[in-house]
Design a protein around this motif. Structure first.
Motif, PDB file in Angstrom:
ATOM      1  N   THR A   1       0.848  -1.184   0.000  1.00 46.28           N
ATOM      2  CA  THR A   1       0.000   0.000   0.000  1.00 46.28           C
ATOM      3  C   THR A   1       0.883   1.234   0.000  1.00 46.28           C
ATOM      4  N   ARG A   2       0.257   2.411  -0.115  1.00 45.91           N
ATOM      5  CA  ARG A   2       1.042   3.638  -0.136  1.00 45.91           C
ATOM      6  C   ARG A   2       1.825   3.822   1.154  1.00 45.91           C
ATOM      7  N   ALA A   3       1.267   3.366   2.248  1.00 43.57           N
ATOM      8  CA  ALA A   3       1.943   3.537   3.532  1.00 43.57           C
ATOM      9  C   ALA A   3       3.147   2.625   3.688  1.00 43.57           C
ATOM     10  N   ASP A   4       3.241   1.583   2.849  1.00 46.96           N
ATOM     11  CA  ASP A   4       4.365   0.645   2.963  1.00 46.96           C
ATOM     12  C   ASP A   4       5.641   1.141   2.280  1.00 46.96           C
ATOM     13  N   TRP A   5       5.566   2.178   1.470  1.00 46.11           N
ATOM     14  CA  TRP A   5       6.735   2.620   0.714  1.00 46.11           C
ATOM     15  C   TRP A   5       7.621   3.537   1.568  1.00 46.11           C
ATOM     16  N   ARG A   6       8.923   3.345   1.418  1.00 44.92           N
ATOM     17  CA  ARG A   6       9.908   4.153   2.131  1.00 44.92           C
ATOM     18  C   ARG A   6      10.923   4.679   1.103  1.00 44.92           C
ATOM     19  N   ALA A   7      11.404   5.884   1.313  1.00 44.14           N
ATOM     20  CA  ALA A   7      12.301   6.533   0.342  1.00 44.14           C
ATOM     21  C   ALA A   7      13.760   6.366   0.745  1.00 44.14           C
ATOM     22  N   ASN A   8      14.623   6.204  -0.304  1.00 43.36           N
ATOM     23  CA  ASN A   8      16.082   6.204  -0.145  1.00 43.36           C
ATOM     24  C   ASN A   8      16.652   7.200  -1.156  1.00 43.36           C
ATOM     25  N   VAL A   9      17.297   8.233  -0.704  1.00 45.83           N
ATOM     26  CA  VAL A   9      17.869   9.270  -1.570  1.00 45.83           C
ATOM     27  C   VAL A   9      19.339   9.429  -1.210  1.00 45.83           C
ATOM     28  N   SER A  10      20.216   9.397  -2.266  1.00 44.43           N
ATOM     29  CA  SER A  10      21.653   9.550  -2.026  1.00 44.43           C
ATOM     30  C   SER A  10      22.288  10.319  -3.172  1.00 44.43           C
ATOM     31  N   VAL A  11      23.334  11.079  -2.853  1.00 45.11           N
ATOM     32  CA  VAL A  11      24.116  11.825  -3.836  1.00 45.11           C
ATOM     33  C   VAL A  11      25.582  11.522  -3.561  1.00 45.11           C
ATOM     34  N   GLY A  12      26.330  11.202  -4.659  1.00 41.98           N
ATOM     35  CA  GLY A  12      27.729  10.851  -4.465  1.00 41.98           C
ATOM     36  C   GLY A  12      28.630  11.433  -5.532  1.00 41.98           C
ATOM     37  N   LEU A  13      29.878  11.541  -5.211  1.00 40.45           N
ATOM     38  CA  LEU A  13      30.906  12.027  -6.129  1.00 40.45           C
ATOM     39  C   LEU A  13      31.956  10.925  -6.271  1.00 40.45           C
ATOM     40  N   SER A  14      32.242  10.540  -7.524  1.00 34.89           N
ATOM     41  CA  SER A  14      33.207   9.465  -7.759  1.00 34.89           C
ATOM     42  C   SER A  14      34.448  10.027  -8.444  1.00 34.89           C
ATOM     43  N   ILE A  15      35.598   9.561  -7.992  1.00 32.33           N
ATOM     44  CA  ILE A  15      36.884   9.939  -8.584  1.00 32.33           C
ATOM     45  C   ILE A  15      37.626   8.653  -8.914  1.00 32.33           C
ATOM     46  N   ASP A  16      37.991   8.532 -10.175  1.00 31.82           N
ATOM     47  CA  ASP A  16      38.672   7.317 -10.646  1.00 31.82           C
ATOM     48  C   ASP A  16      40.023   7.723 -11.229  1.00 31.82           C
ATOM     49  N   TYR A  17      41.074   7.137 -10.706  1.00 33.93           N
ATOM     50  CA  TYR A  17      42.419   7.464 -11.196  1.00 33.93           C
ATOM     51  C   TYR A  17      43.294   6.224 -11.084  1.00 33.93           C
ATOM     52  N   ALA A  18      43.960   5.908 -12.188  1.00 32.95           N
ATOM     53  CA  ALA A  18      44.864   4.754 -12.207  1.00 32.95           C
ATOM     54  C   ALA A  18      46.238   5.207 -11.729  1.00 32.95           C
ATOM     55  N   LEU A  19      46.669   4.660 -10.609  1.00 33.12           N
ATOM     56  CA  LEU A  19      47.961   5.036 -10.058  1.00 33.12           C
ATOM     57  C   LEU A  19      49.115   4.502 -10.895  1.00 33.12           C
ATOM     58  N   SER A  20      48.953   3.310 -11.445  1.00 34.78           N
ATOM     59  CA  SER A  20      50.010   2.716 -12.271  1.00 34.78           C
ATOM     60  C   SER A  20      49.370   1.836 -13.323  1.00 34.78           C
ATOM     61  N   THR A  21      49.812   1.995 -14.562  1.00 35.69           N
ATOM     62  CA  THR A  21      49.298   1.173 -15.669  1.00 35.69           C
ATOM     63  C   THR A  21      50.393   0.306 -16.281  1.00 35.69           C
ATOM     64  N   GLY A  22      51.546   0.282 -15.685  1.00 31.24           N
ATOM     65  CA  GLY A  22      52.629  -0.541 -16.224  1.00 31.24           C
ATOM     66  C   GLY A  22      53.149  -0.060 -17.565  1.00 31.24           C
ATOM     67  N   GLY A  23      53.004   1.221 -17.867  1.00 33.43           N
ATOM     68  CA  GLY A  23      53.482   1.749 -19.148  1.00 33.43           C
ATOM     69  C   GLY A  23      52.435   1.773 -20.242  1.00 33.43           C
ATOM     70  N   ARG A  24      51.183   1.362 -19.929  1.00 31.50           N
ATOM     71  CA  ARG A  24      50.152   1.325 -20.958  1.00 31.50           C
ATOM     72  C   ARG A  24      49.817   2.717 -21.479  1.00 31.50           C
ATOM     73  N   ARG A  25      49.732   3.700 -20.569  1.00 34.36           N
ATOM     74  CA  ARG A  25      49.401   5.051 -21.015  1.00 34.36           C
ATOM     75  C   ARG A  25      50.447   5.598 -21.975  1.00 34.36           C
ATOM     76  N   ARG A  26      51.713   5.383 -21.674  1.00 37.23           N
ATOM     77  CA  ARG A  26      52.776   5.853 -22.554  1.00 37.23           C
ATOM     78  C   ARG A  26      52.699   5.150 -23.905  1.00 37.23           C
ATOM     79  N   GLY A  27      52.397   3.865 -23.879  1.00 36.66           N
ATOM     80  CA  GLY A  27      52.255   3.139 -25.144  1.00 36.66           C
ATOM     81  C   GLY A  27      51.078   3.644 -25.965  1.00 36.66           C
ATOM     82  N   ASP A  28      49.966   3.970 -25.295  1.00 32.52           N
ATOM     83  CA  ASP A  28      48.821   4.512 -26.022  1.00 32.52           C
ATOM     84  C   ASP A  28      49.162   5.841 -26.683  1.00 32.52           C
ATOM     85  N   VAL A  29      49.912   6.673 -25.999  1.00 28.13           N
ATOM     86  CA  VAL A  29      50.308   7.961 -26.574  1.00 28.13           C
ATOM     87  C   VAL A  29      51.223   7.750 -27.780  1.00 28.13           C
ATOM     88  N   ASP A  30      52.160   6.824 -27.671  1.00 27.32           N
ATOM     89  CA  ASP A  30      53.065   6.559 -28.795  1.00 27.32           C
ATOM     90  C   ASP A  30      52.294   6.067 -30.016  1.00 27.32           C
TER      91      ASP A  30
END
Length: 537
Positions: free
Chosen positions: A359-388
């Motif tokens: 029923t309408r009374a059974d519903w409960r709300a979940n609201v969230s906001v997030g910020l994601s940061i993704d960074y590769a610390l080491s790629t074993g030289g893959r980034r340099r190879g991609d640039v070349d």
């Protein structure tokens, strides 16, 4: 000129559309070839339309354009906000909370959830009160989420990339440049197809004319051989002349077989280009009127210049390839930056308290906001190879663009030289045909007066036919040269810009008229002109 002679000079003059030679459709009621029932009468414009519908290379180019357009849309979408809705329902058959809902037996004295304990109660009284409290009926978790047999959920997720170091924008530019290059490739493929169809169409017509020449050369050789045999029987001709005339007949028969085979191959090539089955009779219905300059706006040939070379479709395609590779290099270099994104989730969950549906009374709300940061610390030289790799691709595309510009300038000059050469050759072939026709007229008059043998007249007629076939072949060369120049802005680099080939031996010049002393000797004549080459490009 007699009626048979007029027919002989016009047989097989079916060709060429509108680029360099005057053409006209076959007049009403006229048949370019012996038409059979269900014959497909094919003009050059009809051949263009049919070829575009049946061409596999053109279809592949269009498919590549569709694929590039889809990739461009995919990459562009990564920069825009993304929204997703997820709906779920779970029916729990057994959970870890089921045992907590089972009531235990109550000790004597009953079960009290909150037994009173006096302030001055001793240890025994306190223990007794606590023993009664643990027998309190447990909470029914099936009514409060954890153990509910029915669970409903709805979640709306919103995400937006905030910072990618320019990677998404560069990828989008690369995909867009690739899509534009694919669109130009369709244009160049269509232009090359039109040149190929025109070349195949012209080849089929010229080969038909060469078969007519071979037939008359065989007839002239046979007639000359018969007259030599008669003279040999009368004792006025040597046996060696008879042998030579017999060999000339055999050579003419082989030339006829070869010319007929070349005609069949030319028709087969045209059928494949326009998508016509082998069992469908085809009549070519575009006639050649002359080899002069085309009327109207086509009379002036474009001279072109460096600016025109840069505007050529193939050069623009190479420029887009440079743009795509440079954007790919920018995307590869942007990999060193972190990716930052914003994610928001709005959800509703329900655990029905009574029955299977919430029923309408059974519903409960979940609201969230997030910020994601993704960074590769080491790629074993893959980034340099991609640039070349991306840097090498950009350098390669830049050099190819420079090469394309140089080739475009060369193609333009070669096309102009080809047109000038073809015009000169066409004029010479027309003069040869006029001279051969004049020789035939003189021989015809002498034959009427009894001063020339029948074999001499036949040989002269065959020579006139061959000179006319040479004129037709020169007209074909001029037509294709002018068509190349007209289509040059859209043709592939190096394709269709070659100067026309030299006329085949014997195609543009008539043999000398036979003499009275050796009427059978000219029967062998020059060889029939060889088949024109395959479609340009």
């Amino acid at each position: 000129m007699t009626a048979p002679r007029a027919r002989s000079l016009t047989a097989g003059f079916t060709v060429l559309a509108a680029c360099g030679v005057g053409v006209r459709p076959v007049a009403a009621g006229a048949q370019p070839t012996a038409a059979r029932p269900n014959t497909l009468v094919l003009t050059l414009d009809d051949a263009f339309r049919r070829a575009e519908a049946a061409s596999i290379p053109l279809g592949l180019s269009r498919a590549a354009l569709r694929r590039a357009t889809g990739v461009e849309r995919q990459t562009a979408s990564a920069e825009r906000p993304q929204a997703g809705l997820a709906l779920d329902y779970t029916r729990n058959l057994r959970t870890q909370f089921d045992g907590l809902s089972n009531a235990t037996s109550s000790p004597a004295g009953g079960s009290v959830c909150a037994p009173p304990i006096a302030a001055d109660a001793g240890h025994g009284a306190r223990d007794s009160a606590l023993a009664r409290a643990v027998t309190c009926p447990p909470v029914d978790l099936t009514r409060y989420g954890f153990g509910s047999p029915h669970q409903y959920g709805a979640t709306l997720t919103l995400s937006q990339p905030l910072f990618q170091g320019g990677r998404l924008a560069a990828t989008t530019r690369s995909a867009r440049a690739t899509q534009r290059a694919a669109a130009l490739d369709v244009v160049t493929t269509r232009a090359q197809l039109r040149l190929d169809v025109a070349s195949a169409y012209d080849d089929a017509v010229v080969q038909d004319a060469l078969v007519d020449v071979a037939e008359h050369q065989l007839a002239a050789a046979a007639l000359g051989a018969r007259e030599l045999r008669a003279q040999h029987t009368a004792g006025t001709q040597l046996s060696a002349a008879v042998v030579q005339a017999t060999a000339a007949v055999a050579d003419a028969r082989r030339a006829l077989v070869s010319a007929d085979g070349a005609r069949q191959l030319a028709l087969l090539t045209l059928r494949q280009l326009v998508g016509v089955d082998d069992d469908v009779p085809v009549a070519l219905a575009t006639r050649l009127d002359g080899v002069g300059a085309p009327a109207g706006p086509q009379g002036g040939l474009p001279q072109g210049g460096p600016a025109d070379d840069g505007a050529r479709t193939a050069v623009r395609e190479a420029a887009y390839a440079v743009e795509a590779q440079r954007a790919a290099l920018a995307a590869a270099r942007a990999e060193r930056w972190p990716s930052v994104g914003l994610v928001a989730r709005v959800g509703q969950v329900a655990f029905p308290s009574d029955g299977a549906l919430p029923t309408r009374a059974d519903w409960r709300a979940n609201v969230s906001v997030g910020l994601s940061i993704d960074y590769a610390l080491s790629t074993g030289g893959r980034r340099r190879g991609d640039v070349d790799v991306a840097l090498a691709g950009a350098e390669d595309a830049t050099l190819r663009l420079r090469q394309a510009r140089e080739q475009a300038a060369l193609d333009r000059r070669r096309a102009l030289v080809g047109v000038a050469t073809a015009e000169a050759a066409s004029q010479a072939a027309a003069e040869d045909a006029a001279a051969a026709d004049a020789a035939y007229r003189v021989t015809l008059v002498r034959r009427t007066e009894g001063a020339a043998l029948e074999g001499v007249l036949a040989s002269t007629a065959a020579a006139a036919r061959q000179a006319e076939a040479g004129r037709l072949d020169a007209a074909r060369t001029l037509h294709l040269a002018r068509l190349r120049l007209t289509l040059l802005p859209d043709l592939p680099l190096g394709g269709g810009a070659q100067p026309p080939a030299a006329p085949a031996p014997g195609a543009g010049a008539s043999p000398p008229p036979p003499t009275e002393n050796a009427p059978g000797a000219p029967a062998a004549g020059p060889a029939v002109a060889s088949a024109p080459g395959p479609p340009a490009g």
